[in-house]
Scaffold this motif. Sequence first.
Motif, PDB file in Angstrom:
ATOM      1  N   ASP A  54      30.966  41.033  49.849  1.00 14.43           N
ATOM      2  CA  ASP A  54      29.947  41.797  49.118  1.00 14.43           C
ATOM      3  C   ASP A  54      29.044  40.861  48.304  1.00 14.43           C
ATOM      4  N   PHE A  55      29.651  39.846  47.690  1.00 12.11           N
ATOM      5  CA  PHE A  55      28.884  38.894  46.889  1.00 12.11           C
ATOM      6  C   PHE A  55      27.907  38.108  47.767  1.00 12.11           C
ATOM      7  N   ALA A  56      28.399  37.628  48.911  1.00 11.12           N
ATOM      8  CA  ALA A  56      27.533  36.870  49.821  1.00 11.12           C
ATOM      9  C   ALA A  56      26.406  37.753  50.357  1.00 11.12           C
ATOM     10  N   GLU A  57      26.714  39.025  50.640  1.00  8.01           N
ATOM     11  CA  GLU A  57      25.695  39.947  51.135  1.00  8.01           C
ATOM     12  C   GLU A  57      24.636  40.205  50.055  1.00  8.01           C
ATOM     13  N   ALA A  58      25.086  40.355  48.811  1.00  4.72           N
ATOM     14  CA  ALA A  58      24.141  40.567  47.702  1.00  4.72           C
ATOM     15  C   ALA A  58      23.250  39.342  47.514  1.00  4.72           C
ATOM     16  N   GLN A  59      23.827  38.155  47.648  1.00  2.00           N
ATOM     17  CA  GLN A  59      23.029  36.929  47.537  1.00  2.00           C
ATOM     18  C   GLN A  59      21.996  36.845  48.650  1.00  2.00           C
ATOM     19  N   LEU A 108      43.273  39.949  50.137  1.00  3.07           N
ATOM     20  CA  LEU A 108      42.442  40.809  50.989  1.00  3.07           C
ATOM     21  C   LEU A 108      41.352  41.495  50.173  1.00  3.07           C
ATOM     22  N   ASN A 109      41.713  41.949  48.983  1.00  2.18           N
ATOM     23  CA  ASN A 109      40.727  42.594  48.114  1.00  2.18           C
ATOM     24  C   ASN A 109      39.641  41.613  47.698  1.00  2.18           C
ATOM     25  N   HIS A 110      40.046  40.402  47.330  1.00  2.00           N
ATOM     26  CA  HIS A 110      39.069  39.392  46.931  1.00  2.00           C
ATOM     27  C   HIS A 110      38.208  38.952  48.115  1.00  2.00           C
ATOM     28  N   LEU A 111      38.772  39.004  49.309  1.00  2.00           N
ATOM     29  CA  LEU A 111      37.985  38.672  50.509  1.00  2.00           C
ATOM     30  C   LEU A 111      36.852  39.679  50.692  1.00  2.00           C
ATOM     31  N   ARG A 112      37.161  40.961  50.536  1.00  3.25           N
ATOM     32  CA  ARG A 112      36.114  41.984  50.639  1.00  3.25           C
ATOM     33  C   ARG A 112      35.059  41.793  49.550  1.00  3.25           C
ATOM     34  N   CYS A 113      35.522  41.466  48.358  1.00  2.30           N
ATOM     35  CA  CYS A 113      34.576  41.243  47.253  1.00  2.30           C
ATOM     36  C   CYS A 113      33.687  40.032  47.529  1.00  2.30           C
ATOM     37  N   LEU A 114      34.254  39.016  48.155  1.00  5.41           N
ATOM     38  CA  LEU A 114      33.485  37.815  48.473  1.00  5.41           C
ATOM     39  C   LEU A 114      32.408  38.134  49.506  1.00  5.41           C
ATOM     40  N   GLY A 135      11.899  39.372  38.995  1.00  2.00           N
ATOM     41  CA  GLY A 135      12.861  39.652  37.931  1.00  2.00           C
ATOM     42  C   GLY A 135      13.669  40.910  38.201  1.00  2.00           C
ATOM     43  N   GLY A 136      13.012  41.911  38.763  1.00  5.88           N
ATOM     44  CA  GLY A 136      13.728  43.134  39.122  1.00  5.88           C
ATOM     45  C   GLY A 136      14.770  42.890  40.204  1.00  5.88           C
ATOM     46  N   GLU A 137      14.425  42.061  41.185  1.00  3.42           N
ATOM     47  CA  GLU A 137      15.392  41.718  42.234  1.00  3.42           C
ATOM     48  C   GLU A 137      16.574  40.960  41.635  1.00  3.42           C
ATOM     49  N   GLU A 138      16.288  40.077  40.676  1.00  6.58           N
ATOM     50  CA  GLU A 138      17.366  39.324  40.027  1.00  6.58           C
ATOM     51  C   GLU A 138      18.294  40.262  39.255  1.00  6.58           C
ATOM     52  N   ARG A 139      17.713  41.202  38.536  1.00 11.58           N
ATOM     53  CA  ARG A 139      18.536  42.150  37.767  1.00 11.58           C
ATOM     54  C   ARG A 139      19.438  42.958  38.689  1.00 11.58           C
ATOM     55  N   GLN A 140      18.896  43.388  39.824  1.00  8.42           N
ATOM     56  CA  GLN A 140      19.691  44.137  40.786  1.00  8.42           C
ATOM     57  C   GLN A 140      20.835  43.278  41.335  1.00  8.42           C
ATOM     58  N   PHE A 141      20.528  42.012  41.597  1.00  8.93           N
ATOM     59  CA  PHE A 141      21.548  41.092  42.111  1.00  8.93           C
ATOM     60  C   PHE A 141      22.653  40.872  41.079  1.00  8.93           C
ATOM     61  N   LEU A 142      22.267  40.702  39.813  1.00 12.72           N
ATOM     62  CA  LEU A 142      23.259  40.497  38.760  1.00 12.72           C
ATOM     63  C   LEU A 142      24.168  41.710  38.611  1.00 12.72           C
ATOM     64  N   GLN A 143      23.578  42.891  38.653  1.00  9.25           N
ATOM     65  CA  GLN A 143      24.379  44.109  38.511  1.00  9.25           C
ATOM     66  C   GLN A 143      25.345  44.280  39.682  1.00  9.25           C
ATOM     67  N   THR A 144      24.828  44.050  40.897  1.00 10.69           N
ATOM     68  CA  THR A 144      25.672  44.197  42.086  1.00 10.69           C
ATOM     69  C   THR A 144      26.817  43.189  42.071  1.00 10.69           C
ATOM     70  N   SER A 145      26.515  41.944  41.709  1.00  8.15           N
ATOM     71  CA  SER A 145      27.547  40.904  41.679  1.00  8.15           C
ATOM     72  C   SER A 145      28.597  41.197  40.614  1.00  8.15           C
ATOM     73  N   ALA A 146      28.154  41.699  39.467  1.00  7.90           N
ATOM     74  CA  ALA A 146      29.100  42.005  38.396  1.00  7.90           C
ATOM     75  C   ALA A 146      30.060  43.123  38.803  1.00  7.90           C
ATOM     76  N   ILE A 147      29.531  44.132  39.481  1.00 14.89           N
ATOM     77  CA  ILE A 147      30.358  45.289  39.854  1.00 14.89           C
ATOM     78  C   ILE A 147      31.299  44.947  41.000  1.00 14.89           C
ATOM     79  N   HIS A 148      30.772  44.309  42.042  1.00 15.21           N
ATOM     80  CA  HIS A 148      31.537  44.125  43.280  1.00 15.21           C
ATOM     81  C   HIS A 148      32.267  42.793  43.372  1.00 15.21           C
ATOM     82  N   PHE A 149      32.013  41.856  42.453  1.00 16.75           N
ATOM     83  CA  PHE A 149      32.687  40.559  42.542  1.00 16.75           C
ATOM     84  C   PHE A 149      33.373  40.175  41.228  1.00 16.75           C
TER      85      PHE A 149
END
Length: 382
Positions: free
Chosen positions: A270-275, A262-268, A141-155
Amino acid sequence: MCQDPLNVQAAMDFNVKKLASDAGVFFTRAVQFTEEKLGQAEKTELDAHLENLIARADCTKNWTEKIFRQTEVLLQPNPIDHTGARIEEFFYEKLDKKIPSRSTNGELLGQYMIDAAKDFGPETPYGSTLITVGEYQKRLGGEERQFLQTSAIHFLTPLRNFLEGDWRTMSKEKRLLENRRLDLDICKARLKKAKQAEAKAAAAPDFQETRPRNYVLSASASALLSEEVDKAEHELRVAQTEFDRQAEVTRLLLEGISSTHLNHLRCLHDFAEAQATYYAQCHQHMQDIQKELGSATASSSTPSASQRPGTLTMEEMQLPATGTRKAKVLYDYDAHDSSEMSLLADELITVYTVPGMDPDWLVGERGNQKGKVPVTYLELLS
């Protein structure tokens, strides 16, 4: 403090006149737009580059919106929870306060398991296992929370900023450009009608010599028509200038879509890396819990030395085999004497039983090797 009635009346008259003027402009544009759709009026076409930019921007908006909405569903599957979370985010944003961290479903499940173990008895097999699994559920659950926060901020946040910021500005400028185009076409149509009226008047029969009064009227009408043409030409030049200026502003703004991509590409990325990080950590936790539960099961079910049957002689191993099948080894096992066969986790071996053999043991074969193996270390395959 009393206001001058004359000033109040003047302001009201100005507002009424402005409202009437705006309504007239809106009606004229609506008529022009309808006539264009019906093919009854000419339409100024945008240059191909600007048309491509508009189409690309519309495509970017549509797909960004779909990706944004579906990502929200992925990260917050329950629509009720999702709506509540957005409302909570809205209020905290308005209050300029940090949103409190919420426990994930995995963390709640883990805590429930640990609390249940206290009632069942942490020293019992069920209670101790509940504690073990509960701890790992909390980690997951802690890993999931971290993933949700990272995805929300960077994607999610960059996508939302585009839809609620840049795209709204682009839409506003596109609407202004469409209005300028309609105004330009209205001016073109007005000039065309004025020139047609002037030409028609010039081609009419001349009664100037026989009727002096008609001469005066004809000269006056001609002057009025000529003045109308001059006015229409002036309005057309002004409308053309405003249209060209707005087209340039819109073009410069829409060319920023490339930077958006280009900005959305970088965000994508980051999202894939977080996943990838999230799933790798979850996989590691699951491997750890399997090992921990496996060792606990093996230690509780492995026969003691006094329980281990005597040495299986070669003659007994040659007895007719029954129930031959494949088996997957679950855990490593070290042979305790020459009658047993050591095992490695995840390997496949052939097993069978012989008459009179202890039911907790099977005969295992791996190539030329043969020996007793404990059933509790195996997963029998059909």
